[in-house]
Design a protein around this motif. Sequence first.
Motif, mmCIF file in Angstrom:
data_model
loop_
_atom_site.group_PDB
_atom_site.id
_atom_site.type_symbol
_atom_site.label_atom_id
_atom_site.label_comp_id
_atom_site.label_asym_id
_atom_site.label_seq_id
_atom_site.Cartn_x
_atom_site.Cartn_y
_atom_site.Cartn_z
ATOM 1 N N ALA A 196 0.723 -1.175 -0.011
ATOM 2 C CA ALA A 196 0.042 -0.129 0.067
ATOM 3 C C ALA A 196 0.783 1.195 -0.096
ATOM 4 O O ALA A 196 0.588 2.244 -0.652
ATOM 5 C CB ALA A 196 -0.927 0.065 1.132
ATOM 6 N N ARG A 197 1.979 1.207 0.874
ATOM 7 C CA ARG A 197 2.862 2.435 0.667
ATOM 8 C C ARG A 197 3.542 2.490 -0.425
ATOM 9 O O ARG A 197 3.636 3.825 -0.960
ATOM 10 C CB ARG A 197 3.948 2.365 1.878
ATOM 11 C CG ARG A 197 3.556 2.297 3.187
ATOM 12 C CD ARG A 197 4.501 2.116 3.994
ATOM 13 N NE ARG A 197 3.875 2.233 5.434
ATOM 14 C CZ ARG A 197 4.580 1.576 6.860
ATOM 15 N NH1 ARG A 197 5.655 1.330 6.526
ATOM 16 N NH2 ARG A 197 4.007 1.817 7.795
ATOM 17 N N LEU A 198 3.885 1.421 -1.230
ATOM 18 C CA LEU A 198 4.401 1.417 -2.633
ATOM 19 C C LEU A 198 3.383 2.234 -3.570
ATOM 20 O O LEU A 198 3.847 2.833 -4.562
ATOM 21 C CB LEU A 198 4.943 0.048 -2.837
ATOM 22 C CG LEU A 198 5.642 0.180 -4.355
ATOM 23 C CD1 LEU A 198 6.994 0.908 -4.210
ATOM 24 C CD2 LEU A 198 5.946 -1.300 -4.715
ATOM 25 N N ILE A 199 2.194 1.682 -3.557
ATOM 26 C CA ILE A 199 1.201 2.162 -4.193
ATOM 27 C C ILE A 199 1.258 3.701 -4.068
ATOM 28 O O ILE A 199 0.808 4.409 -5.149
ATOM 29 C CB ILE A 199 -0.216 1.419 -4.104
ATOM 30 C CG1 ILE A 199 -0.086 -0.032 -4.816
ATOM 31 C CG2 ILE A 199 -1.356 2.036 -4.778
ATOM 32 C CD1 ILE A 199 -1.197 -1.053 -4.350
ATOM 33 N N ALA A 200 1.065 4.170 -2.904
ATOM 34 C CA ALA A 200 0.746 5.491 -2.414
ATOM 35 C C ALA A 200 1.858 6.242 -3.193
ATOM 36 O O ALA A 200 1.959 7.399 -3.615
ATOM 37 C CB ALA A 200 0.830 5.754 -1.331
ATOM 38 N N LEU A 201 3.199 5.865 -3.146
ATOM 39 C CA LEU A 201 4.307 6.311 -3.403
ATOM 40 C C LEU A 201 4.229 6.723 -5.139
ATOM 41 O O LEU A 201 4.553 7.605 -5.556
ATOM 42 C CB LEU A 201 5.471 5.711 -3.354
ATOM 43 C CG LEU A 201 6.946 6.334 -3.817
ATOM 44 C CD1 LEU A 201 7.178 7.757 -3.082
ATOM 45 C CD2 LEU A 201 8.199 5.533 -3.217
ATOM 46 N N ALA A 202 3.828 5.458 -5.784
ATOM 47 C CA ALA A 202 3.574 5.509 -7.166
ATOM 48 C C ALA A 202 2.759 6.467 -7.670
ATOM 49 O O ALA A 202 2.939 7.325 -8.749
ATOM 50 C CB ALA A 202 3.362 4.073 -7.605
ATOM 51 N N VAL A 203 1.570 6.664 -6.808
ATOM 52 C CA VAL A 203 0.434 7.742 -7.223
ATOM 53 C C VAL A 203 1.078 9.171 -7.001
ATOM 54 O O VAL A 203 0.919 9.982 -7.972
ATOM 55 C CB VAL A 203 -0.823 7.410 -6.351
ATOM 56 C CG1 VAL A 203 -1.782 8.775 -6.419
ATOM 57 C CG2 VAL A 203 -1.336 6.273 -6.837
ATOM 58 N N THR A 204 1.904 9.344 -6.052
ATOM 59 C CA THR A 204 2.557 10.687 -5.795
ATOM 60 C C THR A 204 3.407 11.043 -6.976
ATOM 61 O O THR A 204 3.193 12.042 -7.638
ATOM 62 C CB THR A 204 3.381 10.845 -4.651
ATOM 63 O OG1 THR A 204 2.394 10.577 -3.378
ATOM 64 C CG2 THR A 204 3.966 12.193 -4.241
#
Length: 173
Positions: free
Chosen positions: A75-83
């Motif tokens: 989930a953190r990786l997905i949030a970073l990718a979205v950012t």
Amino acid sequence: MGLQNYVSPHMWETRVRAITRMASQYSKPVLERSWMFVAIILTFIAPIVAYYDYIHRFDGERIDDDRQNQIIWEARLIALAVTVGLWIVMFLPIVIWKYMGRVRVNKMINRWAKDDIRSASSYAAIPTWKVTMPSMFRDGIVGLTPQLQAHCSMPISYSWAPLGLGCLLPCAT
């Protein structure tokens, strides 16, 4: 001694108008600021939504500790990718747009510099034009600062040349 000896008032006015016109094509303060406001809001909200959306997919499941840690890191990786994706999508167009304006103005100024060098005498001082383009949070259309520099049509030379065929001081070629 002012620039009257180097730049005619008509040429000065023409050049200032041309720079102002071209720079104003790349300065839309209301659009830029509103775009930045939306980009900043999305940069904060979208990763949080993506993070919690991914985590809530696993609410009904029974998950052990190792799998739970893996889900949190995913989930953190997905949030970073979205950012990062939002930065590219939202900030890159403005940066490219501003860069294109800077390149166009610099080409015009370089063309003027070549014209000034062609029209100047061999040892005359010529104006060097520098423009400060408007930025995101500064509305000034043009910051035009001509500076005088010595010009010589011969290569740089530090020694005395007979019959005045060289420069005694270093100068632009």
